[in-house]
Design a protein around this motif. Structure first.
Motif, mmCIF file in Angstrom:
data_model
loop_
_atom_site.group_PDB
_atom_site.id
_atom_site.type_symbol
_atom_site.label_atom_id
_atom_site.label_comp_id
_atom_site.label_asym_id
_atom_site.label_seq_id
_atom_site.Cartn_x
_atom_site.Cartn_y
_atom_site.Cartn_z
ATOM 1 N N MET A 1 36.594 26.561 23.772
ATOM 2 C CA MET A 1 36.163 26.266 25.121
ATOM 3 C C MET A 1 36.536 27.409 26.058
ATOM 4 O O MET A 1 37.611 27.969 25.983
ATOM 5 C CB MET A 1 36.816 24.978 25.619
ATOM 6 N N ASP A 2 35.648 27.733 26.992
ATOM 7 C CA ASP A 2 35.961 28.731 27.984
ATOM 8 C C ASP A 2 36.963 28.162 28.975
ATOM 9 O O ASP A 2 37.120 26.967 29.131
ATOM 10 C CB ASP A 2 34.690 29.137 28.733
ATOM 11 N N ASP A 3 37.627 29.075 29.694
ATOM 12 C CA ASP A 3 38.538 28.632 30.717
ATOM 13 C C ASP A 3 37.783 27.915 31.815
ATOM 14 O O ASP A 3 36.611 28.167 32.068
ATOM 15 C CB ASP A 3 39.262 29.841 31.329
ATOM 16 N N ILE A 4 38.481 27.051 32.497
ATOM 17 C CA ILE A 4 37.890 26.380 33.637
ATOM 18 C C ILE A 4 37.736 27.385 34.758
ATOM 19 O O ILE A 4 38.704 27.980 35.201
ATOM 20 C CB ILE A 4 38.770 25.218 34.102
ATOM 21 N N PRO A 5 36.558 27.585 35.299
ATOM 22 C CA PRO A 5 36.403 28.552 36.384
ATOM 23 C C PRO A 5 37.210 28.136 37.601
ATOM 24 O O PRO A 5 37.287 26.975 37.944
ATOM 25 C CB PRO A 5 34.891 28.502 36.664
ATOM 26 N N ARG A 6 37.804 29.088 38.308
ATOM 27 C CA ARG A 6 38.650 28.784 39.442
ATOM 28 C C ARG A 6 38.033 29.251 40.739
ATOM 29 O O ARG A 6 38.638 29.164 41.788
ATOM 30 C CB ARG A 6 40.009 29.473 39.281
ATOM 31 N N ASP A 7 36.807 29.809 40.685
ATOM 32 C CA ASP A 7 36.298 30.430 41.885
ATOM 33 C C ASP A 7 36.117 29.430 43.010
ATOM 34 O O ASP A 7 35.400 28.472 42.909
ATOM 35 C CB ASP A 7 34.970 31.159 41.606
ATOM 36 N N ARG A 8 36.831 29.685 44.074
ATOM 37 C CA ARG A 8 36.724 28.958 45.325
ATOM 38 C C ARG A 8 36.974 27.468 45.171
ATOM 39 O O ARG A 8 36.423 26.655 45.901
ATOM 40 C CB ARG A 8 35.349 29.216 45.949
ATOM 41 N N LEU A 9 37.792 27.066 44.209
ATOM 42 C CA LEU A 9 38.141 25.660 44.079
ATOM 43 C C LEU A 9 39.005 25.241 45.249
ATOM 44 O O LEU A 9 39.797 26.001 45.759
ATOM 45 C CB LEU A 9 38.899 25.411 42.775
ATOM 46 N N ARG A 36 43.615 12.429 25.393
ATOM 47 C CA ARG A 36 44.695 13.139 26.087
ATOM 48 C C ARG A 36 44.132 14.067 27.153
ATOM 49 O O ARG A 36 44.651 14.148 28.273
ATOM 50 C CB ARG A 36 45.540 13.931 25.090
ATOM 51 N N LYS A 37 43.093 14.794 26.826
ATOM 52 C CA LYS A 37 42.480 15.683 27.805
ATOM 53 C C LYS A 37 41.889 14.879 28.959
ATOM 54 O O LYS A 37 42.017 15.262 30.136
ATOM 55 C CB LYS A 37 41.398 16.537 27.131
ATOM 56 N N LEU A 38 41.246 13.777 28.634
ATOM 57 C CA LEU A 38 40.673 12.913 29.660
ATOM 58 C C LEU A 38 41.762 12.402 30.595
ATOM 59 O O LEU A 38 41.611 12.406 31.829
ATOM 60 C CB LEU A 38 39.946 11.747 28.998
ATOM 61 N N ASP A 59 32.663 12.259 39.371
ATOM 62 C CA ASP A 59 31.324 12.257 38.788
ATOM 63 C C ASP A 59 31.429 12.216 37.261
ATOM 64 O O ASP A 59 32.100 13.056 36.654
ATOM 65 C CB ASP A 59 30.578 13.518 39.240
ATOM 66 N N ALA A 60 30.783 11.226 36.660
ATOM 67 C CA ALA A 60 30.934 11.011 35.214
ATOM 68 C C ALA A 60 30.396 12.188 34.408
ATOM 69 O O ALA A 60 30.999 12.595 33.414
ATOM 70 C CB ALA A 60 30.221 9.717 34.804
ATOM 71 N N ARG A 61 29.284 12.731 34.820
ATOM 72 C CA ARG A 61 28.693 13.860 34.096
ATOM 73 C C ARG A 61 29.611 15.069 34.179
ATOM 74 O O ARG A 61 29.833 15.780 33.192
ATOM 75 C CB ARG A 61 27.332 14.166 34.704
ATOM 76 N N THR A 62 30.178 15.313 35.352
ATOM 77 C CA THR A 62 31.122 16.407 35.519
ATOM 78 C C THR A 62 32.354 16.188 34.667
ATOM 79 O O THR A 62 32.869 17.113 34.029
ATOM 80 C CB THR A 62 31.520 16.524 36.998
ATOM 81 N N LEU A 63 32.837 14.966 34.639
ATOM 82 C CA LEU A 63 34.023 14.631 33.840
ATOM 83 C C LEU A 63 33.784 14.943 32.368
ATOM 84 O O LEU A 63 34.630 15.528 31.695
ATOM 85 C CB LEU A 63 34.367 13.152 34.031
ATOM 86 N N CYS A 64 32.622 14.551 31.867
ATOM 87 C CA CYS A 64 32.298 14.830 30.461
ATOM 88 C C CYS A 64 32.331 16.324 30.176
ATOM 89 O O CYS A 64 32.883 16.766 29.162
ATOM 90 C CB CYS A 64 30.915 14.266 30.126
ATOM 91 N N LEU A 65 31.763 17.105 31.058
ATOM 92 C CA LEU A 65 31.705 18.540 30.841
ATOM 93 C C LEU A 65 33.097 19.165 30.884
ATOM 94 O O LEU A 65 33.409 20.078 30.115
ATOM 95 C CB LEU A 65 30.808 19.191 31.898
ATOM 96 N N MET A 66 33.948 18.684 31.779
ATOM 97 C CA MET A 66 35.302 19.238 31.871
ATOM 98 C C MET A 66 36.117 18.948 30.621
ATOM 99 O O MET A 66 36.940 19.748 30.198
ATOM 100 C CB MET A 66 36.012 18.669 33.097
ATOM 101 N N ALA A 350 31.039 22.057 36.489
ATOM 102 C CA ALA A 350 29.885 21.570 35.739
ATOM 103 C C ALA A 350 28.657 22.423 36.013
ATOM 104 O O ALA A 350 27.871 22.727 35.104
ATOM 105 C CB ALA A 350 29.607 20.116 36.099
ATOM 106 N N ASP A 351 28.459 22.830 37.270
ATOM 107 C CA ASP A 351 27.317 23.678 37.625
ATOM 108 C C ASP A 351 27.322 24.958 36.802
ATOM 109 O O ASP A 351 26.294 25.377 36.250
ATOM 110 C CB ASP A 351 27.352 24.034 39.111
ATOM 111 N N LYS A 352 28.490 25.569 36.706
ATOM 112 C CA LYS A 352 28.578 26.828 35.962
ATOM 113 C C LYS A 352 28.286 26.621 34.483
ATOM 114 O O LYS A 352 27.595 27.432 33.854
ATOM 115 C CB LYS A 352 29.963 27.450 36.155
ATOM 116 N N ARG A 353 28.805 25.541 33.937
ATOM 117 C CA ARG A 353 28.596 25.288 32.506
ATOM 118 C C ARG A 353 27.129 24.985 32.215
ATOM 119 O O ARG A 353 26.579 25.432 31.207
ATOM 120 C CB ARG A 353 29.510 24.151 32.044
ATOM 121 N N LEU A 354 26.494 24.229 33.089
ATOM 122 C CA LEU A 354 25.078 23.934 32.894
ATOM 123 C C LEU A 354 24.238 25.208 32.966
ATOM 124 O O LEU A 354 23.316 25.408 32.168
ATOM 125 C CB LEU A 354 24.608 22.934 33.953
#
Length: 397
Positions: A1-9, A36-38, A59-66, A350-354
């Protein structure tokens, strides 16, 4: 998995690490890796309002992607949420007045999915413990994404909170099996099996994957192993991981140059995360080569925003002269930046991953470096945001 993007969070998810109280780590029952991740992401999402709000949403869709689910796999999400609601957290500790306190609670008091939103809650007693800053482990979400084994992540969670003391202290094997989620299996009552299938693989993955190195030590009574503890040290090979909201960026040469120029810590990290180090370095080199610039930070800001440098100078732009009317491309980039900033923190990831799922290797690499400002992907980025927000660029011509 790629790192979670941090830009402007912004908000709780900008933290990138979640405070996990001992009560959230010492659980009875077996949690899968995804559970555990969830659990960690849900806690991070709710952390700032754990005490002030009784319910939390994401957001459920975002949660799944994370977490790493297929974004349409709601059944897996339901199963994992059910598992958290059925799993018991237990704590046994001293309260503020030195009195012994024992408690037990389900990890989630309830969870529901409705209209694409995941709503969930913690019991008041557990929420209070989860929010207690006195005893916690920092679980970094970028690090947790690297784990492929639930046992390894469990070991990491239970060891990392002792990083300052250098040792977990002695755990009985019964307690250790509980922490690893294998207490109900007769197979793991035999230490040979526990060592071969749980301890050794978990230690190897923690040492390879995370920011710590753990070394198990055993205590015996006769020939039987009765207790185990883990020595803990920082992992020098992974010290540049982003462990504390930008610590990795702070180690970079570009960050040092920005700070020397007078750019604030927060803005320096934001620029690097948003534009990529190579892009910012080019603009720094350009500004440094101009000579006589009175407001270097202002000039650099304009260079980053308008994307000009020595190869394509923008006439009239200087600390003393305002920038000329911006091009359509520049205005569109600014609109994209505003649209991205308006999204909720987890939606941005999620936007970035999509979007990245649509790209080939070269385009993906450029996007990973430059984010939404990627010149190579400019048209695809604009089309993506037009799909999300029809009419987003109307009136820019």
């Amino acid at each position: 998995m790629d790192d979670i993007p941090r830009d402007r969070l912004t908000g709780p998810l900008r933290r990138g690490a979640v405070k996990k109280h001992v009560a959230a780590i010492h659980v009875s029952g077996k949690l899968t890796l995804l559970q555990r991740k969830l659990s960690n992401v849900l806690l991070l999402n709710a952390y700032d309002t754990l005490i002030s709000q009784s319910r939390h949403q994401i957001d459920a869709r975002t949660l799944c992607l994370m977490i790493g689910y297929n974004s349409n796999d709601m059944e897996t999400l339901k199963q994992s949420l059910r598992g958290l609601a059925e799993t018991v957290a237990e704590w046994d500790m001293l309260d503020a007045e030195g009195r012994q306190e024992w408690g037990v609670s389900a990890l989630l008091s309830y969870a529901k999915l409705k209209g694409g939103i995941c709503e969930y809650a913690y019991s008041p007693a557990l929420a209070e413990k989860l929010h207690d800053p006195k005893v916690f482990a920092l679980i970094n979400l970028n690090i947790q994404r690297r784990f492929t084994s639930g046992h390894a992540l469990a070991l990491y969670e239970n060891c990392y909170r002792f990083i300052r003391t250098g040792s977990t202290g002695w755990w009985s094997l019964d307690l250790f099996r509980r922490l690893m989620g294998v207490a109900d299996s007769p197979y793991y009552e035999v230490f040979k099996h526990l060592n071969a299938k749980v301890i050794k693989p978990a230690v190897a993955e923690v040492n390879k994957t995370s920011n710590i190195v753990v070394t198990p030590e055993l205590r015996k009574m006769g020939r039987s192993v009765t207790d185990i503890r883990f020595r803990i040290a920082e992992n020098p090979q992974l010290a540049i991981l982003d462990l504390d909201d930008g610590e990795g960026l702070r180690n970079s040469e570009v960050y040092a140059r920005l700070r020397a120029l007078g750019v604030s810590d927060r803005l320096a990290r934001q620029w690097i995360a948003e534009h990529g180090q190579d892009y910012v370095r080019r603009k720094l080199d350009y500004v440094a080569g101009q000579g006589g610039v009175k407001n270097a930070v202002g000039y650099l800001t304009a260079a980053l925003r308008e994307d000009f440098d020595g190869s394509a100078p923008e006439p009239g732009v200087s600390p003393r002269n305002p920038a000329p009317p911006r091009s359509f491309r520049a205005r569109r980039l600014e609109r994209i930046r505003d649209l991205a900033a308006a999204r909720k923190p987890t939606q941005r990831d999620a936007d970035k991953r999509l979007f990245m799922a649509r790209l080939d290797a070269a385009a993906r690499d450029d996007f990973e470096r430059h984010g939404w400002m990627s010149a190579l992907n400019a048209e695809a980025i604009a089309a993506f945001w037009e799909e999300l927000h029809p009419g987003a660029f109307d009136g820019l011509d």
